[in-house]
Design a protein around this motif. Sequence first.
Motif, short mmCIF file in Angstrom:
data_model
loop_
_atom_site.label_atom_id
_atom_site.label_comp_id
_atom_site.label_asym_id
_atom_site.label_seq_id
_atom_site.Cartn_x
_atom_site.Cartn_y
_atom_site.Cartn_z
N THR A 28 39.69 45.63 37.28
CA THR A 28 38.66 45.90 36.12
C THR A 28 37.84 47.16 36.37
OG1 THR A 28 38.71 43.72 35.68
CG2 THR A 28 36.89 44.97 34.52
N THR A 59 34.60 38.63 36.62
CA THR A 59 35.93 37.98 36.81
C THR A 59 36.43 37.20 35.89
OG1 THR A 59 35.32 36.29 38.28
CG2 THR A 59 35.65 38.32 39.33
N GLY A 60 37.57 36.59 36.04
CA GLY A 60 37.89 35.26 35.22
C GLY A 60 37.58 34.27 36.41
N HIS A 93 36.10 40.77 30.38
CA HIS A 93 35.72 41.52 31.79
C HIS A 93 34.75 42.57 31.75
CE1 HIS A 93 38.84 38.88 33.45
NE2 HIS A 93 39.77 39.37 32.67
N THR A 148 37.02 43.12 25.58
CA THR A 148 37.65 42.23 26.89
C THR A 148 36.43 41.26 27.42
OG1 THR A 148 38.17 42.68 29.21
CG2 THR A 148 36.85 44.29 28.15
N ASP A 199 40.54 40.85 41.14
CA ASP A 199 40.12 40.96 39.71
C ASP A 199 39.24 42.05 39.44
OD1 ASP A 199 39.08 40.13 37.19
OD2 ASP A 199 39.66 38.12 37.42
#
Length: 376
Positions: free
Chosen positions: A82, A66-67, A52, A50, A78
């Motif tokens: 996660t 985060t994105g 994240h 991932t 976010d």
Amino acid sequence: MSSPRSKNRIDFAGSPRPTVGVEWEFALVDPVTRDLSNEAAAVIAEIGETPHVHKELLRNTVEVVTGICETVPEAMTDLHDTLVPVRRIARQRGMELFCAGTHPFAEWEMQQLTEGPRYAELIKRTQWWGRQMLIWGVHVHVGISSGHKVMPIITSLLNHYPHLLALSASSPYWDGEDTGYASNRAMMFQQLPTAGLPFHFQKWSHFERFVHDQKKTGIIDHMNEIRWDIRPSPHLGTIEVRIFDGVSNLAELGALVALTHCLIVDLDRRLDAGDQLPTMPPWHVQENKWRAARYGLDAVIILDADSNERLVTEDLDDLLNRLEPVADSLGCADDLRRVERIYRDGASYQRQRRVAEEHDGDLRAVVDSLIGELKL
């Protein structure tokens, strides 16, 4: 024949909007001994591939990322989404998540390095100081539209370095002792080569020349080895603020990210309006960093190039009022208002000392209190 400028060129990706992104480092601790656990690799393996969740230098650390987010509330959501499975997996494996600038009593000699050539090379070069980096922090990225704005914004943002450090200071203890500093992490991290305060550049070409010199002389191989407290991230099109000590909870983190977002966007807009951004001499910036690290929210900071001084919390009152319209436009007004709560109720370093005093100096209680602050 290519010009020196083209040879040194670093393209800045640019962000069409002032986006925000956050990197949040956590330590894994044993809930019985309250000491660090070197089991991050197992936790990350169970989470799976991932973008994240990342590994870090030490095997006791998990980084949550985060994105690309449009607002601070979006970034906090976010991170929350996660963290919930990360904490669940950690607990299933008999560990808790912990975040502060340093662990109150863990011994650096007992920590294991994450495997990888980049980490091995760092330790090979930095030796004792590299092995001492038993520290955790938060990095905040803010999107900037053009590279020519980056260095003026970074240099002016240094005027608010002590505000950001004092608010986030969470590392009073080291190896079982109270260091007398609010942020011992800030003093530790700057011992690494290329870490610490950025140079005062006003033009992107000056930064390009600096990177060229660093590579030519073998100081760095890659630009991400420039570990400044505030640095450009050209491939992301952001300014990355790395001043903060580790933050124990989402509410406080949201406040600090909102303040950072507002400060950078305010400077960006002032540039667009044709303003000359305020700066201070490097020696004032260096002194302010030390004062904030040493005294935290009790620091009397230098305000400007004329050497005027003021208590940092008094200056924060005016700063927050000035940034209210910016926060409204960025959708983070509620988060920005929480900044005041930090210095009214006590920053992390103050809370940690209070807990230690209430428990006759037992630093395990400090670890418990920090674990308990992460409410998801």
